[in-house]
Design an enzyme around this catalytic site. Sequence first.
Site, PDB file in Angstrom:
ATOM      1  N   HIS A  32      -2.191  -3.075  -3.487  1.00 28.30           N
ATOM      2  CA  HIS A  32      -3.546  -2.559  -3.663  1.00 28.30           C
ATOM      3  C   HIS A  32      -4.025  -2.730  -5.099  1.00 28.30           C
ATOM      4  O   HIS A  32      -3.241  -2.867  -6.036  1.00 28.30           O
ATOM      5  CB  HIS A  32      -3.633  -1.084  -3.269  1.00 28.30           C
ATOM      6  CG  HIS A  32      -2.809  -0.166  -4.130  1.00 28.30           C
ATOM      7  ND1 HIS A  32      -1.446  -0.105  -4.057  1.00 28.30           N
ATOM      8  CD2 HIS A  32      -3.176   0.733  -5.079  1.00 28.30           C
ATOM      9  CE1 HIS A  32      -0.982   0.791  -4.922  1.00 28.30           C
ATOM     10  NE2 HIS A  32      -2.018   1.312  -5.566  1.00 28.30           N
ATOM     11  N   ASP A  55      -6.359  -0.374  -7.579  1.00 24.53           N
ATOM     12  CA  ASP A  55      -6.674   1.054  -7.561  1.00 24.53           C
ATOM     13  C   ASP A  55      -8.122   1.328  -7.184  1.00 24.53           C
ATOM     14  O   ASP A  55      -9.062   0.803  -7.792  1.00 24.53           O
ATOM     15  CB  ASP A  55      -6.381   1.679  -8.924  1.00 24.53           C
ATOM     16  CG  ASP A  55      -4.900   1.885  -9.166  1.00 24.53           C
ATOM     17  OD1 ASP A  55      -4.147   1.919  -8.178  1.00 24.53           O
ATOM     18  OD2 ASP A  55      -4.500   2.012 -10.338  1.00 24.53           O
ATOM     19  N   HIS A  94      -1.083  -4.218  -7.327  1.00 22.12           N
ATOM     20  CA  HIS A  94       0.282  -3.773  -7.594  1.00 22.12           C
ATOM     21  C   HIS A  94       0.876  -3.106  -6.366  1.00 22.12           C
ATOM     22  O   HIS A  94       0.174  -2.743  -5.419  1.00 22.12           O
ATOM     23  CB  HIS A  94       0.373  -2.868  -8.825  1.00 22.12           C
ATOM     24  CG  HIS A  94      -0.445  -1.616  -8.737  1.00 22.12           C
ATOM     25  ND1 HIS A  94      -1.800  -1.592  -8.965  1.00 22.12           N
ATOM     26  CD2 HIS A  94      -0.098  -0.330  -8.458  1.00 22.12           C
ATOM     27  CE1 HIS A  94      -2.258  -0.363  -8.841  1.00 22.12           C
ATOM     28  NE2 HIS A  94      -1.251   0.419  -8.515  1.00 22.12           N
ATOM     29  N   ARG A 153      -0.292   9.041 -14.431  1.00 21.59           N
ATOM     30  CA  ARG A 153      -1.260   7.978 -14.658  1.00 21.59           C
ATOM     31  C   ARG A 153      -2.611   8.511 -15.108  1.00 21.59           C
ATOM     32  O   ARG A 153      -3.071   9.556 -14.664  1.00 21.59           O
ATOM     33  CB  ARG A 153      -1.436   7.170 -13.371  1.00 21.59           C
ATOM     34  CG  ARG A 153      -2.335   5.958 -13.553  1.00 21.59           C
ATOM     35  CD  ARG A 153      -2.344   5.085 -12.315  1.00 21.59           C
ATOM     36  NE  ARG A 153      -2.961   5.728 -11.179  1.00 21.59           N
ATOM     37  CZ  ARG A 153      -2.762   5.337  -9.923  1.00 21.59           C
ATOM     38  NH1 ARG A 153      -1.925   4.348  -9.651  1.00 21.59           N
ATOM     39  NH2 ARG A 153      -3.374   5.943  -8.928  1.00 21.59           N
TER      40      ARG A 153
END
Length: 308
Positions: free
Chosen positions: A99, A101, A254, A269
């Site tokens: 995907h 983000d 990623h 994150r």
Amino acid sequence: MSEALLNLHPVAGRIGAEVRDLRLSGDLAPPTFAAIQQALSRYKVLFFRGQQHLDDAGQESFARLWGDLVAHPTVPVRDGTDYLLELDSVHGGRANSWHTDVTFDLAYPQASILRAVVIPAAGGDTVWANTAQAYLDLPAPLRQLADQLWALHTNDYDYAARFKTDDAGLKRYREIFTSTIYETEHPVVRVHPQTGERTLVLGHFVKKLLGYPTADSEHLLQLLASYVTRLENTVRWRWSVGDIAIWDNRATQHYAINDYGDQHRVVRRVTIAGDVPVAIDGRRSVSRNVRGKTDPQHSELPALAVAS
């Protein structure tokens, strides 16, 4: 050339570089930060080992150098922070899926900064793919087709919770993740606002290609995705506690590998506000539908995903 200020070591042939001998903080000298920005444009993802001095506040402070920060629109941030999302394997923070983000949002994040807090003895690596190089790899006829395609992206499913085993936990996680439903139409090929590169906008938030029957859409998406995830187009990072990874979310996908069983994995994150994608013909992405929100302006805010 500003990159000369950095001790750069490419990790793979087409994507990824490690930056050594640099202590990250919110007080980096402007020339050093400019060199990091330039290196990110070139390598798409940068790795920094030995950053154990960064706590939650330090990670957010460093992230602010990149621009405005954004929090997840539905999943709560970590207590005591403004924008930091904790991805804990015990609480659904794992996903085996490619995907970019939060492409279900209109102006999805331009970049993400991930910090390793608890890392399994084995497993739990993350893999990134270069979507700009993938576009260049397409045969000319397929590239011309991709240039014209648009896709519907949505968060109306819970990809991370499929790894939970109790039905109550899965239902609870899904209710949080989909408390606001986003549906956004993006071009399959966008123009990067900084580098001018053409990049593929795909990944698991894509529901279907617009104007195609479901079966045809699925076949085309699988074909295009195969160019993104070719092994020669990827870089794999073996985490150590204190590592920092920064990636260009407009030019990568990623995949967080869920191969560590019951071992504990925690990463945190922060994401940086993005921009509305622009197709090669100048058309901009459009928000088709946002349901369940209380703030009528919320559809203008970028968001982030919940697995890295």
